[in-house]
Design a protein around this motif. Structure first.
Motif, PDB file in Angstrom:
ATOM      1  N   CYS A   1     -12.730  39.657   5.947  1.00 37.31           N
ATOM      2  CA  CYS A   1     -12.088  39.500   4.723  1.00 37.31           C
ATOM      3  C   CYS A   1     -12.724  38.533   3.763  1.00 37.31           C
ATOM      4  O   CYS A   1     -11.994  37.884   2.765  1.00 37.31           O
ATOM      5  CB  CYS A   1     -10.569  39.007   5.038  1.00 37.31           C
ATOM      6  N   ALA A   2     -14.235  38.740   3.826  1.00 32.39           N
ATOM      7  CA  ALA A   2     -14.925  38.067   2.582  1.00 32.39           C
ATOM      8  C   ALA A   2     -14.908  38.707   1.386  1.00 32.39           C
ATOM      9  O   ALA A   2     -14.698  38.059   0.309  1.00 32.39           O
ATOM     10  CB  ALA A   2     -16.438  37.879   3.263  1.00 32.39           C
TER      11      ALA A   2
ATOM     12  N   LEU B   1     -13.808  43.399  -6.492  1.00 31.18           N
ATOM     13  CA  LEU B   1     -13.275  43.890  -5.369  1.00 31.18           C
ATOM     14  C   LEU B   1     -12.131  43.035  -5.006  1.00 31.18           C
ATOM     15  O   LEU B   1     -12.237  41.724  -5.033  1.00 31.18           O
ATOM     16  CB  LEU B   1     -14.241  44.114  -4.171  1.00 31.18           C
ATOM     17  N   ARG B   2     -10.929  43.666  -4.762  1.00 26.63           N
ATOM     18  CA  ARG B   2      -9.873  42.806  -4.393  1.00 26.63           C
ATOM     19  C   ARG B   2      -8.970  43.321  -3.213  1.00 26.63           C
ATOM     20  O   ARG B   2      -8.268  42.775  -2.639  1.00 26.63           O
ATOM     21  CB  ARG B   2      -8.837  42.887  -5.489  1.00 26.63           C
ATOM     22  N   LEU B   3      -9.079  44.720  -2.843  1.00 26.12           N
ATOM     23  CA  LEU B   3      -8.312  45.407  -1.922  1.00 26.12           C
ATOM     24  C   LEU B   3      -7.966  44.731  -0.441  1.00 26.12           C
ATOM     25  O   LEU B   3      -6.936  44.476   0.179  1.00 26.12           O
ATOM     26  CB  LEU B   3      -8.697  46.830  -1.628  1.00 26.12           C
ATOM     27  N   HIS B   4      -8.960  44.109  -0.132  1.00 27.00           N
ATOM     28  CA  HIS B   4      -9.003  43.528   1.386  1.00 27.00           C
ATOM     29  C   HIS B   4      -8.048  42.509   1.339  1.00 27.00           C
ATOM     30  O   HIS B   4      -7.304  42.193   2.339  1.00 27.00           O
ATOM     31  CB  HIS B   4     -10.460  43.413   2.111  1.00 27.00           C
ATOM     32  N   ARG B   5      -8.400  41.565   0.698  1.00 28.01           N
ATOM     33  CA  ARG B   5      -7.401  40.223   0.591  1.00 28.01           C
ATOM     34  C   ARG B   5      -6.111  40.671   0.205  1.00 28.01           C
ATOM     35  O   ARG B   5      -5.068  39.902   0.566  1.00 28.01           O
ATOM     36  CB  ARG B   5      -8.187  39.405  -0.694  1.00 28.01           C
TER      37      ARG B   5
ATOM     38  N   GLU C   1      -3.119  39.992   2.799  1.00 29.45           N
ATOM     39  CA  GLU C   1      -1.867  39.288   2.321  1.00 29.45           C
ATOM     40  C   GLU C   1      -0.568  39.965   2.674  1.00 29.45           C
ATOM     41  O   GLU C   1       0.412  39.447   3.017  1.00 29.45           O
ATOM     42  CB  GLU C   1      -1.941  38.896   0.792  1.00 29.45           C
ATOM     43  N   LYS C   2      -0.468  41.351   2.374  1.00 32.21           N
ATOM     44  CA  LYS C   2       0.749  42.020   2.475  1.00 32.21           C
ATOM     45  C   LYS C   2       1.124  42.387   3.715  1.00 32.21           C
ATOM     46  O   LYS C   2       2.288  42.440   4.117  1.00 32.21           O
ATOM     47  CB  LYS C   2       0.585  43.359   1.595  1.00 32.21           C
TER      48      LYS C   2
ATOM     49  N   VAL D   1     -11.936  34.592   6.024  1.00 37.20           N
ATOM     50  CA  VAL D   1     -11.388  34.781   4.603  1.00 37.20           C
ATOM     51  C   VAL D   1     -11.915  33.645   3.715  1.00 37.20           C
ATOM     52  O   VAL D   1     -12.138  32.546   4.220  1.00 37.20           O
ATOM     53  CB  VAL D   1     -10.084  34.780   4.784  1.00 37.20           C
ATOM     54  N   LYS D   2     -12.235  34.022   2.589  1.00 39.10           N
ATOM     55  CA  LYS D   2     -12.537  32.884   1.825  1.00 39.10           C
ATOM     56  C   LYS D   2     -11.582  31.913   1.518  1.00 39.10           C
ATOM     57  O   LYS D   2     -10.295  32.311   1.085  1.00 39.10           O
ATOM     58  CB  LYS D   2     -13.153  33.449   0.243  1.00 39.10           C
ATOM     59  N   GLU D   3     -11.939  30.785   1.312  1.00 41.00           N
ATOM     60  CA  GLU D   3     -10.740  29.815   1.121  1.00 41.00           C
ATOM     61  C   GLU D   3     -10.273  29.737  -0.451  1.00 41.00           C
ATOM     62  O   GLU D   3      -9.099  29.578  -0.652  1.00 41.00           O
ATOM     63  CB  GLU D   3     -11.446  28.151   1.188  1.00 41.00           C
ATOM     64  N   ALA D   4     -10.994  30.297  -1.459  1.00 41.08           N
ATOM     65  CA  ALA D   4     -10.504  30.654  -2.679  1.00 41.08           C
ATOM     66  C   ALA D   4      -9.365  31.696  -2.635  1.00 41.08           C
ATOM     67  O   ALA D   4      -8.416  31.611  -3.522  1.00 41.08           O
ATOM     68  CB  ALA D   4     -11.704  31.232  -3.528  1.00 41.08           C
ATOM     69  N   TYR D   5      -9.275  32.476  -1.500  1.00 42.59           N
ATOM     70  CA  TYR D   5      -7.975  33.532  -1.578  1.00 42.59           C
ATOM     71  C   TYR D   5      -6.575  32.678  -1.055  1.00 42.59           C
ATOM     72  O   TYR D   5      -6.401  33.087   0.308  1.00 42.59           O
ATOM     73  CB  TYR D   5      -8.491  34.661  -0.787  1.00 42.59           C
ATOM     74  N   LYS D   6      -6.323  31.874  -1.702  1.00 43.26           N
ATOM     75  CA  LYS D   6      -5.338  30.856  -1.381  1.00 43.26           C
ATOM     76  C   LYS D   6      -4.151  31.784  -0.911  1.00 43.26           C
ATOM     77  O   LYS D   6      -3.356  31.564   0.291  1.00 43.26           O
ATOM     78  CB  LYS D   6      -5.039  30.029  -2.439  1.00 43.26           C
ATOM     79  N   GLN D   7      -3.470  32.713  -1.537  1.00 44.20           N
ATOM     80  CA  GLN D   7      -2.235  33.327  -1.162  1.00 44.20           C
ATOM     81  C   GLN D   7      -2.463  34.125   0.213  1.00 44.20           C
ATOM     82  O   GLN D   7      -1.722  34.049   1.055  1.00 44.20           O
ATOM     83  CB  GLN D   7      -1.962  34.377  -2.165  1.00 44.20           C
ATOM     84  N   THR D   8      -3.699  34.718   0.569  1.00 39.52           N
ATOM     85  CA  THR D   8      -3.884  35.516   1.725  1.00 39.52           C
ATOM     86  C   THR D   8      -4.112  34.423   2.732  1.00 39.52           C
ATOM     87  O   THR D   8      -3.403  34.879   3.938  1.00 39.52           O
ATOM     88  CB  THR D   8      -5.353  36.197   1.415  1.00 39.52           C
TER      89      THR D   8
END
Length: 444
Positions: free
Chosen positions: A41-42, A48-52, A56-57, A82-89
């Motif tokens: 999930c990098a 691009l946003r779909l994988h994160r 999350e969902k 997963v990237k740490e920046a994707y906080k909600q995910t």
């Protein structure tokens, strides 16, 4: 627990391949040699946003599927990269980790290309995949988020791959991530985002680094991740339109051997024998006394950093390398057997931040939310390609005039080959069958 052979059968029969990249049939990655499964999930391509969003969902569904896969394969650990920046995910994943003791989360830096398999594996495990090899050689299997979501649907609902999550962004009225039937046209998908906001729009299928320019009549496949709409004069568009012969002449005239392309090459930093500056020197001089730089093109991952970010002269090492590599393959040349050198000590200081990359590419204005929307999409017609994956194309099992239902197999995997079946993405009547695609139109 589902047995490994049954898992392989389910994944193959439901047409599941890597939901992005080259589209390797996923059943080929289900291997008892795997001791670690990595969820990728990098999502390192800008915009691009779909994988994160999907992770999350559907965090619980995806983690539970990974757990089932691990038990079937007999592997010891699962790592969610997963990237740490994707906080909600990250928060969504952490909420369910206690339920799955062999699953852990591996936080990745906000750099490009963190999602390259070789880079990802080193970041999360410390292992280096040998040059020219695949992850299973170091006991690792890598799957991206939507691929595992598709396996979840196949295992729990017997649902084959008929739809694709896709981010639509750039010069569109309402950037969004939609769940669309396979075989829709680019134009119809862009319309779901409110349409284009510029005259003479240009369409990019995939990310700005590794994606390709396409026509509005091109089709959505199992590997489509994004459609980015850009103005015709955008630098990313201009770069991707460059003629390789002109690129070679420009390189002959201005490559100064500064080595920036090699200094920032992610595979070179991991010890792989790819040195773009030496290739540029050899290719532009016409000298073939040393064939090493040409053979080393096999180890390029085509991330595009060298030509989209690193080169101060605006040259195109990646494109020229790709052309030489294709020529070698066409003439039956195979990659040499080599060992990786040591990981470069300076690697941690030479990773490219996504924010810098977006700025360099002129994409900062498009870095906006594209919320996920899974509402049902009504279409009049789809045209599904028979080749949506690496390997042999599927073989049609329907003919013009046949009535089909969504999820029905319309083409079967080629025999004795790496291949996958194709399933109808809508209810309708088959209006045309060729050796390239199958057209289905809704009956009115």
């Amino acid at each position: 627990m589902i047995e490994i052979n049954e898992l392989i059968s389910v994944v193959k029969n439901n047409g599941i391949c890597g939901a992005g990249g080259a589209g390797f049939p996923s059943y080929g990655k289900i291997d008892a040699r795997a001791k670690t499964i990595i969820l990728n999930c990098a999502e390192c391509e800008p915009l691009l946003r779909l994988h994160r969003q999907v992770l999350e969902k559907y965090a619980y569904e995806i983690l539970s599927t990974l757990y089932q896969m691990a038990l079937s394969i007999g592997c010891n650990e699962v790592i969610i990269g997963v990237k740490e920046a994707y906080k909600q995910t990250v928060e969504a994943v952490r909420a369910h980790l206690r339920s799955f003791p062999i699953i852990s989360i591996g936080l990745l830096p906000e750099v490009y290309p963190a999602g390259d398999e070789v880079v990802l594996i080193h970041e999360l495990t410390g292992k280096v995949v040998p040059p020219g090899s695949i992850p299973i050689q170091v006991g690792v299997a890598v799957f991206n988020v939507e691929t595992v979501f598709n396996i979840y649907q196949a295992l729990n609902f017997k649902k084959p791959v008929t739809h694709k999550f896709i981010t639509i962004t750039g010069e569109v009225a309402q950037p969004v991530t939609k769940y669309v039937p396979l075989g829709m046209t680019v134009a119809d998908v862009v319309a779901l985002a409110g349409g284009e906001t510029v005259e003479d729009p240009v369409y990019l299928m995939g990310g700005p680094m590794t994606g390709n320019l396409c026509s509005k009549y091109d089709l959505i496949t199992k590997t489509s991740n994004a459609i980015i709409v850009l103005p015709e004069d955008h630098p990313v568009v201009q770069k991707k339109r460059e003629n390789t012969q002109i690129s070679m002449k420009r390189a002959m005239a201005s490559c100064c051997q500064c080595e920036m392309c090699t200094d920032l090459c992610p595979r070179n930093l991991l010890g792989h024998p790819i040195e773009p500056h030496l290739f540029m020197r050899a290719a532009t001089s016409g000298t073939t006394q040393d064939v090493g730089p040409f053979l080393d093109t096999f180890f390029c991952c085509s991330c595009g950093l060298c030509e989209m970010y690193s080169c101060n002269q605006g040259l195109s090492p990646r494109s020229l390398i790709a052309e030489y590599k294709a020529g070698l393959r066409a003439n039956g040349v195979k990659p040499p057997k080599v060992e990786a050198g040591p990981v470069k000590r300076q690697r941690s200081l030479r990773r490219v931040p996504i924010s810098r990359l977006r700025a360099r590419l002129g994409l900062e204005k498009y870095n906006v939310k594209a919320p996920i929307d899974e509402s049902v999409i009504i279409v009049d017609q789809v045209k599904e390609k028979l080749s949506q994956h690496i390997g042999a194309p599927a073989v049609p099992v329907v003919k013009a005039g046949d009535v089909v239902k969504e999820g029905q197999k319309i083409a079967e995997a080629a025999e004795n080959a790496l291949s996958l079946p194709i399933h109808a993405s809508i209810d309708g009547i088959v209006t045309d069958v060729t050796n390239r695609d199958i057209t289905i139109r809704v009956q009115r």
